[in-house]
Design an enzyme around this catalytic site. Structure first.
Site, PDB file in Angstrom:
ATOM      1  N   HIS A 180      -3.335   7.025   2.958  1.00 31.88           N
ATOM      2  CA  HIS A 180      -3.791   5.708   2.505  1.00 31.88           C
ATOM      3  C   HIS A 180      -5.136   5.416   3.180  1.00 31.88           C
ATOM      4  O   HIS A 180      -5.329   5.706   4.354  1.00 31.88           O
ATOM      5  CB  HIS A 180      -2.751   4.657   2.874  1.00 31.88           C
ATOM      6  CG  HIS A 180      -3.217   3.260   2.631  1.00 31.88           C
ATOM      7  ND1 HIS A 180      -3.885   2.887   1.485  1.00 31.88           N
ATOM      8  CD2 HIS A 180      -3.132   2.135   3.402  1.00 31.88           C
ATOM      9  CE1 HIS A 180      -4.180   1.598   1.562  1.00 31.88           C
ATOM     10  NE2 HIS A 180      -3.740   1.126   2.701  1.00 31.88           N
ATOM     11  N   ASN A 183     -10.508  -0.249   0.652  1.00 34.21           N
ATOM     12  CA  ASN A 183      -9.048  -0.167   0.633  1.00 34.21           C
ATOM     13  C   ASN A 183      -8.552  -0.592  -0.755  1.00 34.21           C
ATOM     14  O   ASN A 183      -8.702  -1.748  -1.142  1.00 34.21           O
ATOM     15  CB  ASN A 183      -8.476  -1.092   1.718  1.00 34.21           C
ATOM     16  CG  ASN A 183      -6.966  -1.047   1.803  1.00 34.21           C
ATOM     17  OD1 ASN A 183      -6.298  -0.567   0.894  1.00 34.21           O
ATOM     18  ND2 ASN A 183      -6.430  -1.563   2.897  1.00 34.21           N
ATOM     19  N   CYS A 197       0.816  -1.224   0.000  1.00 32.82           N
ATOM     20  CA  CYS A 197       0.000   0.000   0.000  1.00 32.82           C
ATOM     21  C   CYS A 197       0.846   1.268   0.000  1.00 32.82           C
ATOM     22  O   CYS A 197       0.356   2.350  -0.341  1.00 32.82           O
ATOM     23  CB  CYS A 197      -0.942   0.012   1.197  1.00 32.82           C
ATOM     24  SG  CYS A 197      -1.943  -1.467   1.291  1.00 32.82           S
TER      25      CYS A 197
HETATM   26  O1  UT7 Z   1      -3.818  -1.574   3.725  1.00 33.82           O
HETATM   27  C1  UT7 Z   1      -3.559  -2.802   4.287  1.00 33.82           C
HETATM   28  C2  UT7 Z   1      -3.324  -2.701   5.727  1.00 33.82           C
HETATM   29  N1  UT7 Z   1      -4.376  -3.291   6.493  1.00 33.82           N
HETATM   30  C3  UT7 Z   1      -5.012  -2.569   7.406  1.00 33.82           C
HETATM   31  O2  UT7 Z   1      -4.791  -1.398   7.545  1.00 33.82           O
HETATM   32  C4  UT7 Z   1      -5.972  -3.285   8.310  1.00 33.82           C
HETATM   33  C5  UT7 Z   1      -5.840  -2.766   9.725  1.00 33.82           C
HETATM   34  N2  UT7 Z   1      -6.840  -3.388  10.583  1.00 33.82           N
HETATM   35  C6  UT7 Z   1      -8.131  -3.019  10.589  1.00 33.82           C
HETATM   36  O3  UT7 Z   1      -8.542  -2.121   9.874  1.00 33.82           O
HETATM   37  C7  UT7 Z   1      -9.050  -3.689  11.569  1.00 33.82           C
HETATM   38  O4  UT7 Z   1      -8.277  -4.460  12.472  1.00 33.82           O
HETATM   39  C8  UT7 Z   1     -10.122  -4.614  10.903  1.00 33.82           C
HETATM   40  C9  UT7 Z   1     -11.130  -3.743  10.152  1.00 33.82           C
HETATM   41  C10 UT7 Z   1      -9.456  -5.594   9.978  1.00 33.82           C
HETATM   42  C11 UT7 Z   1     -10.867  -5.390  11.979  1.00 33.82           C
HETATM   43  O5  UT7 Z   1     -11.495  -4.495  12.867  1.00 33.82           O
HETATM   44  P1  UT7 Z   1     -11.366  -4.694  14.445  1.00 33.82           P
HETATM   45  O6  UT7 Z   1     -12.173  -3.662  15.071  1.00 33.82           O
HETATM   46  O7  UT7 Z   1      -9.903  -4.731  14.763  1.00 33.82           O
HETATM   47  O8  UT7 Z   1     -12.050  -6.091  14.656  1.00 33.82           O
HETATM   48  P2  UT7 Z   1     -11.433  -7.405  15.285  1.00 33.82           P
HETATM   49  O9  UT7 Z   1     -10.537  -8.058  14.294  1.00 33.82           O
HETATM   50  O10 UT7 Z   1     -10.889  -7.095  16.652  1.00 33.82           O
HETATM   51  O11 UT7 Z   1     -12.726  -8.271  15.475  1.00 33.82           O
HETATM   52  C12 UT7 Z   1     -13.767  -7.883  16.374  1.00 33.82           C
HETATM   53  C13 UT7 Z   1     -14.922  -8.819  16.152  1.00 33.82           C
HETATM   54  C14 UT7 Z   1     -14.523 -10.305  16.097  1.00 33.82           C
HETATM   55  O12 UT7 Z   1     -15.530 -11.056  16.716  1.00 33.82           O
HETATM   56  P3  UT7 Z   1     -15.325 -11.665  18.185  1.00 33.82           P
HETATM   57  O13 UT7 Z   1     -14.122 -12.553  18.078  1.00 33.82           O
HETATM   58  O14 UT7 Z   1     -15.097 -10.475  19.067  1.00 33.82           O
HETATM   59  O15 UT7 Z   1     -16.605 -12.386  18.427  1.00 33.82           O
HETATM   60  C15 UT7 Z   1     -14.525 -10.587  14.617  1.00 33.82           C
HETATM   61  O16 UT7 Z   1     -14.775 -11.938  14.345  1.00 33.82           O
HETATM   62  O17 UT7 Z   1     -15.553  -8.526  14.912  1.00 33.82           O
HETATM   63  C16 UT7 Z   1     -15.671  -9.725  14.145  1.00 33.82           C
HETATM   64  N3  UT7 Z   1     -15.592  -9.402  12.745  1.00 33.82           N
HETATM   65  C17 UT7 Z   1     -16.676  -9.095  12.025  1.00 33.82           C
HETATM   66  N4  UT7 Z   1     -17.970  -8.994  12.349  1.00 33.82           N
HETATM   67  C18 UT7 Z   1     -18.819  -8.631  11.368  1.00 33.82           C
HETATM   68  C19 UT7 Z   1     -14.496  -9.362  11.944  1.00 33.82           C
HETATM   69  N5  UT7 Z   1     -14.855  -9.008  10.701  1.00 33.82           N
HETATM   70  C20 UT7 Z   1     -16.197  -8.850  10.722  1.00 33.82           C
HETATM   71  C21 UT7 Z   1     -17.136  -8.482   9.745  1.00 33.82           C
HETATM   72  N6  UT7 Z   1     -18.440  -8.387  10.121  1.00 33.82           N
HETATM   73  N7  UT7 Z   1     -16.790  -8.227   8.462  1.00 33.82           N
END
Ligand code: UT7
Length: 330
Positions: free
Chosen positions: A255, A285, A115
């Site tokens: 980004h 993204n 990215c």
């Molecule tokens: O350009 C490339 C670089 N990449 C990035 O910049 C990504 C950086 N990371 C992020 O933007 C975030 O970490 C994410 C958007 C990927 C995830 O968001 P988060 O707030 O960190 O969520 P999490 O991974 O901590 O997950 C929280 C909960 C989990 O459920 P439990 O285990 O708490 O029951 C996930 O399973 O949200 C759940 N979850 C979802 N729920 C509904 C994860 N994805 C989804 C989804 N819909 N799409």
């Protein structure tokens, strides 16, 4: 003595017509519009048709950028394409685009800094122009992430889209153009975001579903923490190098990975929301295409005025990050 600056002469972008909304995603995986908007800020993304090669996006963005610069394809001396999802390992995307736009006088090669690739490519282009080696450099960020997304994994499939952005760089009056650049790489953190290609390790297999070995996997929270820190540090470092303060900056083009990352970095530095260019609700993204697509939108909407101080900033796989500070104008 160098009596010219190196700046942006023209911008262009291409977003495929096919649109995937959050409600479309609700029908594909266990997710909701409410979760996606709250956790990322994204509402829709554009996707390539299956029968369209990805480089066609870059070729179209390139044509528009060359036209915007008032040049012809034959005036381009060098094409640098930033991509992490090339159509082929060989030929390069840059050679495919060179051929497509008839830039017969150009040398062409790709860079991959995920990215951050657009910021890396602009930094390389600047050196070639500053030394007098080349006059006009086309930088294209061409990203077809949908080709490496696991469409059954809600952790990643809601995040990514396809797009290309392009700029033509060349000589500008000394008071305009790029003032400073900053690049950094952290290979020790590379395991946090991977897209296997010609080699797949046991660790890569364990992180993915069977049959999905060549898809994008990331440790979202590790990358999130890196991203906020890297974005804030990249902005601070480049403006310090340029001898200016955050108050001197008119627009930041970051980004577009997650609205919470952009806001988190901005909060650390005390940057007002109105100084941030945000397009991710429309695009998702789009990897290294984020910055040039947002730049083209700001340019064509006439939000950029001659003399404005603009910061471009990105982070991503590698892990990598980088930033550019420039004075808008020719
Ligand atoms: O350009 C490339 C670089 N990449 C990035 O910049 C990504 C950086 N990371 C992020 O933007 C975030 O970490 C994410 C958007 C990927 C995830 O968001 P988060 O707030 O960190 O969520 P999490 O991974 O901590 O997950 C929280 C909960 C989990 O459920 P439990 O285990 O708490 O029951 C996930 O399973 O949200 C759940 N979850 C979802 N729920 C509904 C994860 N994805 C989804 C989804 N819909 N799409």
């Amino acid at each position: 003595m160098i009596d010219f600056g190196v700046g942006i002469l023209g911008t262009g972008k291409y977003l495929p017509d096919r649109i995937l909304t959050n409600s479309d995603l609700e029908k594909m995986v266990d997710t909701s519009d409410e979760w996606i908007v709250r956790r990322t800020g994204m509402k829709k993304r554009h996707l390539l048709d299956d029968n369209m090669p990805s480089y066609m996006m870059g070729a179209e963005a390139a044509r528009l950028a060359i036209e915007d610069a008032g040049l012809a394809p034959g005036d381009i001396d060098l094409i640098i394409v930033s991509t992490e999802v090339p159509d082929y390992l060989s030929p390069s995307m840059a050679c495919l685009i060179q051929n497509s736009i008839n830039a017969e006088n150009a040398v062409a090669f790709d860079v991959n800094a995920a990215c951050s690739g657009f910021v890396y490519a602009v930094t390389i282009a600047r050196q070639f122009i500053q030394t007098g080696y080349y006059r006009h450099v086309l930088v294209v960020a061409n990203e077809g992430l949908s080709r490496v997304v696991d469409w059954e994994s809600r952790n990643t499939c809601v995040l990514f889209g396809d797009a290309a952005g392009a700029v033509v760089l060349g000589r500008v009056s000394r008071e305009y153009g790029i003032k400073e650049t900053y690049l950094a790489s952290f290979g020790n953190l590379g395991h946090n975001l991977t897209i296997p290609c010609c080699y797949i390790s046991e660790e890569d297999r364990q992180k993915r579903s069977p049959g999905k070995e060549r898809t994008l996997w990331q440790d979202g929270s590790e990358v999130f923490a890196f991203a906020v820190r890297a974005m804030a540090e990249s902005i601070k470092t480049v403006i310090d190098k340029a001898g200016i303060t955050i108050e001197d900056v008119d627009l930041i083009i970051p980004h577009q990975a997650n609205l919470r990352i952009i806001n988190g970095a901005a909060k650390r530095l005390g940057i007002d929301d109105e100084k941030l260019s945000v397009i991710l609700h429309e695009t998702g993204n789009i990897s290294s295409a984020s910055v040039p697509v947002a730049l083209d939108i700001e340019n064509k909407n006439r939000r950029l005025k001659n003399g404005d101080t603009v910061v471009l900033v990105a982070f991503g796989g590698g892990l990598t990050c980088g930033s550019v500070v420039l004075t808008w104008g020719k």
